[in-house]
Design an enzyme around this catalytic site. Structure first.
Site, short mmCIF file in Angstrom:
data_model
loop_
_atom_site.label_atom_id
_atom_site.label_comp_id
_atom_site.label_asym_id
_atom_site.label_seq_id
_atom_site.Cartn_x
_atom_site.Cartn_y
_atom_site.Cartn_z
CG ASP A 9 -13.32 24.52 101.59
OD1 ASP A 9 -12.48 24.65 100.67
OD2 ASP A 9 -13.14 23.71 102.54
CG ASP A 14 -10.35 26.68 99.23
OD1 ASP A 14 -11.07 25.89 98.62
OD2 ASP A 14 -9.80 26.39 100.31
CG ASN A 38 -10.62 24.86 104.37
OD1 ASN A 38 -10.20 23.77 104.76
ND2 ASN A 38 -10.29 25.37 103.19
CB THR A 123 -10.83 23.81 95.66
OG1 THR A 123 -11.57 24.99 95.99
CG2 THR A 123 -10.39 23.88 94.21
CG PHE A 164 -10.39 18.86 105.53
CD1 PHE A 164 -10.73 18.73 106.87
CD2 PHE A 164 -11.08 19.79 104.76
CE1 PHE A 164 -11.73 19.52 107.44
CE2 PHE A 164 -12.07 20.59 105.32
CZ PHE A 164 -12.40 20.45 106.67
CG ASN A 165 -11.43 19.27 100.36
OD1 ASN A 165 -11.68 20.01 101.31
ND2 ASN A 165 -10.65 19.64 99.34
CG HIS A 238 -3.72 21.01 99.68
ND1 HIS A 238 -3.09 19.81 99.80
CD2 HIS A 238 -3.66 21.59 100.91
CE1 HIS A 238 -2.66 19.66 101.06
NE2 HIS A 238 -2.99 20.73 101.73
CG ASP A 239 -7.98 24.01 97.52
OD1 ASP A 239 -8.04 22.77 97.56
OD2 ASP A 239 -8.44 24.74 98.42
#
Ligand code: BDR
Ligand code: CA
Length: 309
Positions: A9, A14, A38, A123, A164-165, A238-239
């Site tokens: 996303d 990402d 996102n 992700t 969040f995800n 993060h991703d």
């Protein structure tokens, strides 16, 4: 190389996940699918095409998936990623065309065309993956594993307890956990070790190609919103940690354990309950990433960017 599908996303981090998946020689990136998270689907899809355009990634089909979570209303993470989900740099007009198939169809076709099981790396919210597993249970055997950036063994970032995800689509997490497909969670507890220090930004800038120049603009914006929203001057990338774990399992330590997702909590919906002390004595249904080899991780990111345009 390991055949992989990236479901994302984009989102600043990402974009780096796309670049790592395309630029790492241990991975064979077969497809990119997009999901709302996102940003609205229209933005995340466009941003995936932009990521490919900037880095010269051609021949990898990109298809759009779910425009909303399974059962909840989408709240885009504009406080981190901006209104178009990719704040900061001026975005070029994509030269890579969108595949007309819906994301789930592209994944099914990609699984079918492969002579070995394929790893799916989501992700973003798990909406596309849950839809695939729910509507096409026969596809499960064609998936080697699902390695997801999401969840947390500790606290959250969308709410005090939810990452969040997971928070964006907890029902989808539940479907994926129940599917029995081998599942790895790469949560905030480890991605908060992948901090974008000043040295990291300098290292990426020094690569000196178009991808790294665009990447530095993304990192600058991302770190500025992280500073504002979470008081973290070095934002966590993060991703790409999930992608790195597939490309090079030595990049992180992992543990087999029990993961469940909170669906009904009044204040904790989307929290991942990770039973690291085995107090519930439940069947272990997930692998959870714990500690990151930080230098090795940034080395992977750097090499991938060098391999791109
Ligand atoms: C996750 O949420 C998104 O904002 C990032 O792209 C990442 O996938 C981190 O919680
Ligand atoms: Ca993401």
């Amino acid at each position: 190389p390991i055949p992989v599908i990236l479901d994302c996303d984009p989102g600043h981090d990402d974009v780096f996940a796309i670049w790592l998946a395309a630029g790492n020689p241990a991975l064979d990136l077969r497809a990119i699918t997009t999901v709302s998270g996102n940003g609205y689907l229209e933005h995340t899809t466009r941003n995936a095409l932009v990521a490919c355009t900037v880095a010269g990634i051609e021949g990898v089909p990109v298809a759009a998936g779910a425009d909303r979570p399974l059962a909840r209303t989408l709240t885009p993470a504009s406080w981190i990623h901006g209104e178009n989900a990719l704040g900061g740099p001026e975005l070029p007009e994509p030269t890579v065309a969108l595949d007309p198939r819906p994301a789930v169809q592209l994944v099914l076709d990609t699984l079918e065309a492969s002579d070995e099981p394929v790893t799916i790396i989501p992700t973003g919210p798990l909406t596309n993956v849950a839809t695939l597993l729910r509507d096409h249970p026969e596809a499960r055997d064609r998936i080697r594993e699902i390695v997801w950036m999401g969840g947390s063994t500790t606290r959250g970032n969308a709410t005090p307890y939810a990452e969040f995800n997971a928070w964006a689509d907890p029902e989808a997490v539940d479907v994926v956990l129940a599917s029995g497909v081998p599942f790895t969670m790469v949560g905030l507890n480890i991605t908060h070790q992948a901090l974008i220090s000043a040295q990291v930004r300098e290292r990426i800038a020094a690569i000196g190609n178009a991808t790294s120049a665009f990447g530095v603009e993304l990192l600058d914006y991302f770190c500025s919103t992280y500073l504002e929203a979470e008081k973290m001057p070095e934002g966590p990338l993060h991703d790409p940690v999930a992608v790195a774990l597939v490309a090079d399992p030595a990049v992180a330590t992992t543990v087999r354990t029990r993961v469940d997702v909170e669906l009904r909590g009044e204040r904790t919906a989307g929290a991942t309950c990770v039973d690291l002390i085995d107090i519930l004595r439940l069947e272990h249904n997930a692998t959870v990433a714990l500690d990151l080899d930080v230098e090795r991780f940034w080395g992977l990111v750097e090499s991938a960017l060098r391999a791109l345009r």
